[in-house]
Design a protein around this motif. Structure first.
Motif, PDB file in Angstrom:
ATOM      1  N   ALA A   1       0.851  -1.178   0.000  1.00  0.00           N
ATOM      2  CA  ALA A   1       0.000   0.000   0.000  1.00  0.00           C
ATOM      3  C   ALA A   1       0.891   1.234   0.000  1.00  0.00           C
ATOM      4  O   ALA A   1       2.055   1.179   0.401  1.00  0.00           O
ATOM      5  CB  ALA A   1      -0.920  -0.004   1.224  1.00  0.00           C
ATOM      6  N   VAL A   2       0.308   2.310  -0.476  1.00  0.00           N
ATOM      7  CA  VAL A   2       1.028   3.585  -0.449  1.00  0.00           C
ATOM      8  C   VAL A   2       0.690   4.293   0.852  1.00  0.00           C
ATOM      9  O   VAL A   2      -0.476   4.587   1.127  1.00  0.00           O
ATOM     10  CB  VAL A   2       0.652   4.452  -1.659  1.00  0.00           C
ATOM     11  N   VAL A   3       1.698   4.523   1.642  1.00  0.00           N
ATOM     12  CA  VAL A   3       1.524   5.178   2.939  1.00  0.00           C
ATOM     13  C   VAL A   3       2.401   6.429   2.952  1.00  0.00           C
ATOM     14  O   VAL A   3       3.630   6.337   2.841  1.00  0.00           O
ATOM     15  CB  VAL A   3       1.909   4.242   4.100  1.00  0.00           C
ATOM     16  N   ALA A   4       1.755   7.575   3.096  1.00  0.00           N
ATOM     17  CA  ALA A   4       2.477   8.853   3.118  1.00  0.00           C
ATOM     18  C   ALA A   4       3.416   8.977   1.927  1.00  0.00           C
ATOM     19  O   ALA A   4       4.567   9.412   2.061  1.00  0.00           O
ATOM     20  CB  ALA A   4       3.247   9.004   4.431  1.00  0.00           C
ATOM     21  N   GLY A   5       2.940   8.549   0.783  1.00  0.00           N
ATOM     22  CA  GLY A   5       3.720   8.672  -0.436  1.00  0.00           C
ATOM     23  C   GLY A   5       4.756   7.589  -0.654  1.00  0.00           C
ATOM     24  O   GLY A   5       5.490   7.627  -1.644  1.00  0.00           O
ATOM     25  N   HIS A   6       4.844   6.632   0.253  1.00  0.00           N
ATOM     26  CA  HIS A   6       5.830   5.557   0.124  1.00  0.00           C
ATOM     27  C   HIS A   6       5.107   4.228  -0.010  1.00  0.00           C
ATOM     28  O   HIS A   6       4.081   3.992   0.621  1.00  0.00           O
ATOM     29  CB  HIS A   6       6.745   5.515   1.345  1.00  0.00           C
ATOM     30  N   VAL A   7       5.678   3.332  -0.820  1.00  0.00           N
ATOM     31  CA  VAL A   7       5.121   1.999  -0.966  1.00  0.00           C
ATOM     32  C   VAL A   7       5.625   1.143   0.190  1.00  0.00           C
ATOM     33  O   VAL A   7       6.829   1.013   0.412  1.00  0.00           O
ATOM     34  CB  VAL A   7       5.529   1.369  -2.309  1.00  0.00           C
ATOM     35  N   VAL A   8       4.692   0.582   0.904  1.00  0.00           N
ATOM     36  CA  VAL A   8       5.016  -0.267   2.054  1.00  0.00           C
ATOM     37  C   VAL A   8       4.538  -1.681   1.770  1.00  0.00           C
ATOM     38  O   VAL A   8       3.387  -1.884   1.388  1.00  0.00           O
ATOM     39  CB  VAL A   8       4.355   0.265   3.334  1.00  0.00           C
ATOM     40  N   ASP A   9       5.409  -2.644   1.937  1.00  0.00           N
ATOM     41  CA  ASP A   9       5.059  -4.051   1.737  1.00  0.00           C
ATOM     42  C   ASP A   9       4.514  -4.642   3.029  1.00  0.00           C
ATOM     43  O   ASP A   9       5.007  -4.343   4.123  1.00  0.00           O
ATOM     44  CB  ASP A   9       6.291  -4.861   1.320  1.00  0.00           C
TER      45      ASP A   9
END
Length: 119
Positions: free
Chosen positions: A99-107
């Motif tokens: 998911a994109v969290v605060a502009g970052h992709v998090v696995d």
């Protein structure tokens, strides 16, 4: 916090079948889709299969025709049906999404489930 909960797996003789499940609330909203990976002892993690949000399905060549990835959106669950299992399929299997969290992709990863295939 996104939690992927896996179930299924176990031990089976060669030629047998197993089904893995991966449940994550709202998985249909994850833009990167759902993926299965596996890692055998002493080896690097290997991608196995993906189910993308546009419905595209892909498999690693070694499991094509034997494994099937599917989804049940009503249950927020993705499955990996494994048939004609071989000893070389023995590994820890993990589901993954992102998911994109605060502009970052998090696995996000499931806890892993062991599949053991005996000859």
């Amino acid at each position: 916090q996104v939690q992927l909960v896996q179930s299924g797996g176990g031990s089976v003789q060669a030629g047998g079948s197993l089904r893995l499940s991966c449940t994550v609330p709202g998985f249909a909203s994850f833009t990167c889709g759902m993926h299965w990976y596996r890692q055998a002892v002493g080896t690097q993690r290997e991608w196995v299969s993906s189910l993308l949000t546009d419905g595209k399905i892909t498999y690693v060549d070694s499991v094509k025709g034997r494994f099937t990835i599917s989804e049940d959106k009503g249950k927020d669950t993705v499955y990996l049906q494994m048939s004609s299992l071989k000893p070389e399929d023995t590994a820890m299997y993990s589901c993954m999404t992102c998911a994109v969290v605060a502009g970052h992709v998090v696995d996000y990863w499931g806890q892993g489930t062991q599949v053991t295939v005996s000859s």
